[in-house]
Scaffold this motif. Sequence first.
Motif, PDB file in Angstrom:
ATOM      1  N   TYR A  63       0.843  -1.201   0.000  1.00 50.89           N
ATOM      2  CA  TYR A  63       0.000   0.000   0.000  1.00 50.89           C
ATOM      3  C   TYR A  63       0.882   1.255   0.000  1.00 50.89           C
ATOM      4  O   TYR A  63       0.618   2.213  -0.713  1.00 50.89           O
ATOM      5  CB  TYR A  63      -0.920  -0.035   1.221  1.00 50.89           C
ATOM      6  CG  TYR A  63      -1.735   1.206   1.447  1.00 50.89           C
ATOM      7  CD1 TYR A  63      -2.886   1.461   0.702  1.00 50.89           C
ATOM      8  CD2 TYR A  63      -1.372   2.123   2.427  1.00 50.89           C
ATOM      9  CE1 TYR A  63      -3.637   2.600   0.918  1.00 50.89           C
ATOM     10  CE2 TYR A  63      -2.114   3.255   2.654  1.00 50.89           C
ATOM     11  CZ  TYR A  63      -3.254   3.498   1.898  1.00 50.89           C
ATOM     12  OH  TYR A  63      -3.999   4.623   2.114  1.00 50.89           O
ATOM     13  N   CYS A  97      -6.290  -4.375   8.694  1.00 53.25           N
ATOM     14  CA  CYS A  97      -5.583  -3.396   7.874  1.00 53.25           C
ATOM     15  C   CYS A  97      -5.784  -1.972   8.383  1.00 53.25           C
ATOM     16  O   CYS A  97      -4.841  -1.192   8.422  1.00 53.25           O
ATOM     17  CB  CYS A  97      -6.013  -3.505   6.413  1.00 53.25           C
ATOM     18  SG  CYS A  97      -5.277  -4.921   5.578  1.00 53.25           S
ATOM     19  N   TYR A  98      -6.990  -1.622   8.785  1.00 58.75           N
ATOM     20  CA  TYR A  98      -7.161  -0.253   9.264  1.00 58.75           C
ATOM     21  C   TYR A  98      -6.993  -0.113  10.766  1.00 58.75           C
ATOM     22  O   TYR A  98      -6.593   0.945  11.242  1.00 58.75           O
ATOM     23  CB  TYR A  98      -8.458   0.393   8.751  1.00 58.75           C
ATOM     24  CG  TYR A  98      -9.759  -0.146   9.242  1.00 58.75           C
ATOM     25  CD1 TYR A  98     -10.511  -0.997   8.454  1.00 58.75           C
ATOM     26  CD2 TYR A  98     -10.286   0.223  10.475  1.00 58.75           C
ATOM     27  CE1 TYR A  98     -11.734  -1.480   8.884  1.00 58.75           C
ATOM     28  CE2 TYR A  98     -11.501  -0.251  10.909  1.00 58.75           C
ATOM     29  CZ  TYR A  98     -12.223  -1.095  10.118  1.00 58.75           C
ATOM     30  OH  TYR A  98     -13.424  -1.572  10.547  1.00 58.75           O
ATOM     31  N   GLU A 119     -14.845  -4.636   0.506  1.00 64.33           N
ATOM     32  CA  GLU A 119     -15.142  -6.067   0.583  1.00 64.33           C
ATOM     33  C   GLU A 119     -16.033  -6.417  -0.604  1.00 64.33           C
ATOM     34  O   GLU A 119     -17.084  -5.813  -0.796  1.00 64.33           O
ATOM     35  CB  GLU A 119     -15.850  -6.397   1.890  1.00 64.33           C
ATOM     36  CG  GLU A 119     -16.140  -7.868   2.048  1.00 64.33           C
ATOM     37  CD  GLU A 119     -16.779  -8.196   3.385  1.00 64.33           C
ATOM     38  OE1 GLU A 119     -17.475  -9.217   3.463  1.00 64.33           O
ATOM     39  OE2 GLU A 119     -16.598  -7.428   4.343  1.00 64.33           O
ATOM     40  N   GLU A 164      -9.913   3.226   6.293  1.00 62.99           N
ATOM     41  CA  GLU A 164     -11.035   2.336   5.987  1.00 62.99           C
ATOM     42  C   GLU A 164     -11.633   2.624   4.613  1.00 62.99           C
ATOM     43  O   GLU A 164     -12.053   1.717   3.910  1.00 62.99           O
ATOM     44  CB  GLU A 164     -12.101   2.451   7.072  1.00 62.99           C
ATOM     45  CG  GLU A 164     -13.189   1.409   6.959  1.00 62.99           C
ATOM     46  CD  GLU A 164     -14.146   1.418   8.142  1.00 62.99           C
ATOM     47  OE1 GLU A 164     -15.061   0.580   8.130  1.00 62.99           O
ATOM     48  OE2 GLU A 164     -13.983   2.246   9.048  1.00 62.99           O
ATOM     49  N   HIS A 209     -10.130   3.241   2.047  1.00 62.39           N
ATOM     50  CA  HIS A 209      -9.264   2.669   1.011  1.00 62.39           C
ATOM     51  C   HIS A 209      -9.404   1.151   0.929  1.00 62.39           C
ATOM     52  O   HIS A 209      -8.607   0.490   0.272  1.00 62.39           O
ATOM     53  CB  HIS A 209      -7.805   3.030   1.271  1.00 62.39           C
ATOM     54  CG  HIS A 209      -7.499   4.470   1.033  1.00 62.39           C
ATOM     55  ND1 HIS A 209      -6.233   4.970   1.037  1.00 62.39           N
ATOM     56  CD2 HIS A 209      -8.314   5.535   0.780  1.00 62.39           C
ATOM     57  CE1 HIS A 209      -6.264   6.266   0.804  1.00 62.39           C
ATOM     58  NE2 HIS A 209      -7.530   6.626   0.653  1.00 62.39           N
ATOM     59  N   THR A 210     -10.388   0.602   1.609  1.00 64.29           N
ATOM     60  CA  THR A 210     -10.629  -0.844   1.575  1.00 64.29           C
ATOM     61  C   THR A 210     -12.026  -1.112   1.028  1.00 64.29           C
ATOM     62  O   THR A 210     -12.900  -0.247   1.070  1.00 64.29           O
ATOM     63  CB  THR A 210     -10.509  -1.480   2.975  1.00 64.29           C
ATOM     64  OG1 THR A 210     -11.552  -0.981   3.812  1.00 64.29           O
ATOM     65  CG2 THR A 210      -9.159  -1.189   3.613  1.00 64.29           C
ATOM     66  N   ILE A 258      -9.759  -6.939   6.650  1.00 63.76           N
ATOM     67  CA  ILE A 258     -10.009  -5.511   6.446  1.00 63.76           C
ATOM     68  C   ILE A 258      -9.873  -4.770   7.765  1.00 63.76           C
ATOM     69  O   ILE A 258      -9.233  -3.719   7.844  1.00 63.76           O
ATOM     70  CB  ILE A 258     -11.395  -5.276   5.808  1.00 63.76           C
ATOM     71  CG1 ILE A 258     -11.393  -5.737   4.353  1.00 63.76           C
ATOM     72  CG2 ILE A 258     -11.797  -3.807   5.896  1.00 63.76           C
ATOM     73  CD1 ILE A 258     -12.762  -5.718   3.702  1.00 63.76           C
TER      74      ILE A 258
END
Length: 81
Positions: free
Chosen positions: A35, A60-61, A73, A68, A70-71, A57
């Motif tokens: 990233y 990741c944040y 599902e 968030e 930038h994610t 997810i």
Amino acid sequence: QLEMSHASIMQNTLVSLPTGLGKTLIAAVVMYNYYRWFPTGKVIFCAPTRPLVSQQIHACYKIMGIPEQHTAEISGKSKPD
């Protein structure tokens, strides 16, 4: 975890560990590095269940600080735009 994260960043790696030993953290570290290195790129994480994707997810944040927004599902239940 540190050694596996480093190995996974430097080459294709399969991490096989029992539950609770840090696979989620290792994946989050690897995704975070990509990233940062490729800010306009995409990282795709595939998992066999929706809860595992949600867990990643969240890691990741929450753990790595990837915003968030930038994610995303995507599953069979996602509706096309």
